[in-house]
Write a protein that holds these residues in place. Sequence first.
Motif, PDB file in Angstrom:
ATOM      1  N   GLU A   1      -2.226   5.879   7.970  1.00 57.46           N
ATOM      2  CA  GLU A   1      -3.187   6.252   7.212  1.00 57.46           C
ATOM      3  C   GLU A   1      -4.271   7.113   8.160  1.00 57.46           C
ATOM      4  O   GLU A   1      -4.169   6.584   9.291  1.00 57.46           O
ATOM      5  CB  GLU A   1      -3.664   5.306   6.456  1.00 57.46           C
TER       6      GLU A   1
ATOM      7  N   GLN B   1      -3.018  -3.358   7.024  1.00 59.47           N
ATOM      8  CA  GLN B   1      -3.629  -3.962   5.656  1.00 59.47           C
ATOM      9  C   GLN B   1      -4.674  -5.159   5.663  1.00 59.47           C
ATOM     10  O   GLN B   1      -5.256  -5.145   4.941  1.00 59.47           O
ATOM     11  CB  GLN B   1      -2.427  -4.377   5.060  1.00 59.47           C
TER      12      GLN B   1
ATOM     13  N   ALA C   1      -7.862  -3.051   5.924  1.00 59.85           N
ATOM     14  CA  ALA C   1      -8.227  -2.754   4.636  1.00 59.85           C
ATOM     15  C   ALA C   1      -8.747  -3.860   3.522  1.00 59.85           C
ATOM     16  O   ALA C   1      -9.336  -3.535   2.828  1.00 59.85           O
ATOM     17  CB  ALA C   1      -6.908  -2.031   3.953  1.00 59.85           C
TER      18      ALA C   1
ATOM     19  N   LEU D   1     -11.937   3.534  -1.320  1.00 52.95           N
ATOM     20  CA  LEU D   1     -11.533   4.550  -0.693  1.00 52.95           C
ATOM     21  C   LEU D   1     -11.325   4.591   0.817  1.00 52.95           C
ATOM     22  O   LEU D   1     -10.472   5.090   1.405  1.00 52.95           O
ATOM     23  CB  LEU D   1     -12.135   6.028  -0.952  1.00 52.95           C
TER      24      LEU D   1
ATOM     25  N   SER E   1      -8.716   2.284   1.996  1.00 50.89           N
ATOM     26  CA  SER E   1      -7.244   2.959   1.708  1.00 50.89           C
ATOM     27  C   SER E   1      -7.063   3.704   2.776  1.00 50.89           C
ATOM     28  O   SER E   1      -5.961   4.216   3.150  1.00 50.89           O
ATOM     29  CB  SER E   1      -7.327   3.716   0.371  1.00 50.89           C
ATOM     30  N   THR E   2      -8.073   4.169   3.689  1.00 52.98           N
ATOM     31  CA  THR E   2      -7.534   4.912   4.816  1.00 52.98           C
ATOM     32  C   THR E   2      -7.114   4.421   5.901  1.00 52.98           C
ATOM     33  O   THR E   2      -6.603   4.963   6.847  1.00 52.98           O
ATOM     34  CB  THR E   2      -8.970   5.927   5.360  1.00 52.98           C
TER      35      THR E   2
ATOM     36  N   HIS F   1      -4.956   1.367   4.800  1.00 54.75           N
ATOM     37  CA  HIS F   1      -3.749   1.110   4.237  1.00 54.75           C
ATOM     38  C   HIS F   1      -3.720   1.711   2.695  1.00 54.75           C
ATOM     39  O   HIS F   1      -4.530   1.000   1.699  1.00 54.75           O
ATOM     40  CB  HIS F   1      -3.153  -0.538   4.109  1.00 54.75           C
ATOM     41  N   LYS F   2      -2.957   2.540   2.319  1.00 55.08           N
ATOM     42  CA  LYS F   2      -3.244   2.996   1.011  1.00 55.08           C
ATOM     43  C   LYS F   2      -3.028   2.251  -0.411  1.00 55.08           C
ATOM     44  O   LYS F   2      -3.199   2.425  -1.475  1.00 55.08           O
ATOM     45  CB  LYS F   2      -2.448   4.411   0.780  1.00 55.08           C
ATOM     46  N   SER F   3      -2.105   0.879   0.167  1.00 55.95           N
ATOM     47  CA  SER F   3      -2.131   0.101  -1.224  1.00 55.95           C
ATOM     48  C   SER F   3      -3.277  -0.543  -1.690  1.00 55.95           C
ATOM     49  O   SER F   3      -3.438  -1.279  -2.607  1.00 55.95           O
ATOM     50  CB  SER F   3      -1.298  -0.987  -0.579  1.00 55.95           C
TER      51      SER F   3
ATOM     52  N   LEU G   1      -5.532   1.129  -2.842  1.00 52.70           N
ATOM     53  CA  LEU G   1      -5.924   1.843  -4.288  1.00 52.70           C
ATOM     54  C   LEU G   1      -5.582   0.922  -5.374  1.00 52.70           C
ATOM     55  O   LEU G   1      -6.051   1.408  -6.454  1.00 52.70           O
ATOM     56  CB  LEU G   1      -5.209   3.199  -4.232  1.00 52.70           C
TER      57      LEU G   1
ATOM     58  N   TRP H   1       6.939   7.006  -5.323  1.00 50.46           N
ATOM     59  CA  TRP H   1       5.904   6.505  -4.257  1.00 50.46           C
ATOM     60  C   TRP H   1       6.468   5.340  -3.388  1.00 50.46           C
ATOM     61  O   TRP H   1       7.211   4.550  -3.833  1.00 50.46           O
ATOM     62  CB  TRP H   1       4.797   5.820  -5.098  1.00 50.46           C
ATOM     63  N   TYR H   2       5.927   5.220  -2.160  1.00 50.42           N
ATOM     64  CA  TYR H   2       6.708   4.259  -1.230  1.00 50.42           C
ATOM     65  C   TYR H   2       8.070   4.425  -1.298  1.00 50.42           C
ATOM     66  O   TYR H   2       8.899   3.464  -1.631  1.00 50.42           O
ATOM     67  CB  TYR H   2       6.351   2.917  -1.651  1.00 50.42           C
TER      68      TYR H   2
END
Length: 465
Positions: free
Chosen positions: A80, A145, A148, A172, A175-176, A178-180, A182, A225-226
């Motif tokens: 990310e 993670q 995050a 947000l 999430s930069t 680790h996008k999880s 979100l 996704w993923y």
Amino acid sequence: MLTYDLLLGGMLLLAGLFQIGGKGKNRKRELTFLLIVFVILGVTSAIRYSTGIDYSYTYAPGYEQVLQNPDISLFGHHYEPGYMLLQKIVAFFSSNYQMIFVVTSLLIIGLFCICYAKYSSNVYLSVMLFLLLSEYYCTMNFIRQSIAGIIALFALEFLKKKKFLPYLMIILVASTFHKSALILIPFFFINLIPLNKWVLAVYSAVTALIYFNTDKIMGLVTQYWYKGYHMESVHVQSTFEWPFALAMFVQFLIVFLGSARLRKKDKSNYVYVNYAFFAFFFTLMGTRHSILDRFSIYFEFAFPLSIPLLYTCLRESFTSWWALNGRGEGEKQEKKSAWLAAGLLTVIFCGGFAIHQYALMMDHHGVIPYRTVLNQPFYQEYLQQLKQDEQEFEEQILTEEQEPVEQPIDEPIDNEPIEEPSIQQDEQSSSEKQEQQNSYDTSSQVTEEIPSEIPEGMPVEVFLE
């Protein structure tokens, strides 16, 4: 495991010493304790070497890529943008990839200590639970993670106050890394529903429905996704151990059964019950597909806040521990609260120690054995051996090229035409020679890229293809 047991025992002793002779909350004493914890836990994590599964497989080679390509984009990468930016900043100051582990370790432990200083009702119990529940070992493996998760934990205050915009901004930012993270956005609206027995019944039914249909859901999610976690992936096919799910269920029960006391202290504390439920929910789903347990991190990080808060509520209900022997008519309520508090402490330390030892025994995070950069062999010796092996390989190739290979010539039989080599065979032969030459050029390039001078003791892992 001895290193971690000594670390746990040292933290327990330190927490006990800071509370001896002290009555009530002492802000200065708490901050001093957290500062010492930051130094001990931060340094222990920072100087680790090849400790944590993702250390060598993900983060060390990832940092090397940034070093080799400083102009690499923050976007469109496996990592990310927030973590990519962090890597580029660290790479600007240091070419030793151990520095990324130093920086991330101090960042993660520092944020946890700040969070406990700001939100915990009992920083000593919070730190002990951080270790007992294996969250510390998680930070050594799931680095992005974990960053995050701790950033998202600061949004908890705005979740209590039902302020969506600042809550969203923090998520947000998380999430930069680790996008999880979100997944916490819809949780804001789910959290508007207080978790009572009727809502819990609905949640239980939905949980059972999802549990037995995870294959269909995972197939749909990984299709869009993923995509790297496809249905044949080891992370999807493998399952999480049931003892962890049972341990998470016990933690949920503790918070759920104490929810009345938590809400009595502050109505907004019901959010801890929701956090506890979803921590158990995703851990349970992990028993079907281990990758789903990763989502539980965002919720289980709240246990070192919610459980100490429940203990504080109980502790404020009686004046001293002598209430355990209370016999008077007016002392019954104090006696009950004292026994509940004593029972909670017993569960925290005995049950927590069982979780701690089991987690280390299973070693899902790859932290066993603990290794440091201080006890590694000199890298210079390894580098010299590597050069010697490549030099021998080059000499072998040169020898093979200089020695002509005599091919037996078959005399043609009368009236039998001699077969001309086909154009396809010529092209195939040329292709094979080109591939051999490319292989030789690549080997020479690898040799040239290895630095001639590397400080002694520098931990470097060389990935050869």
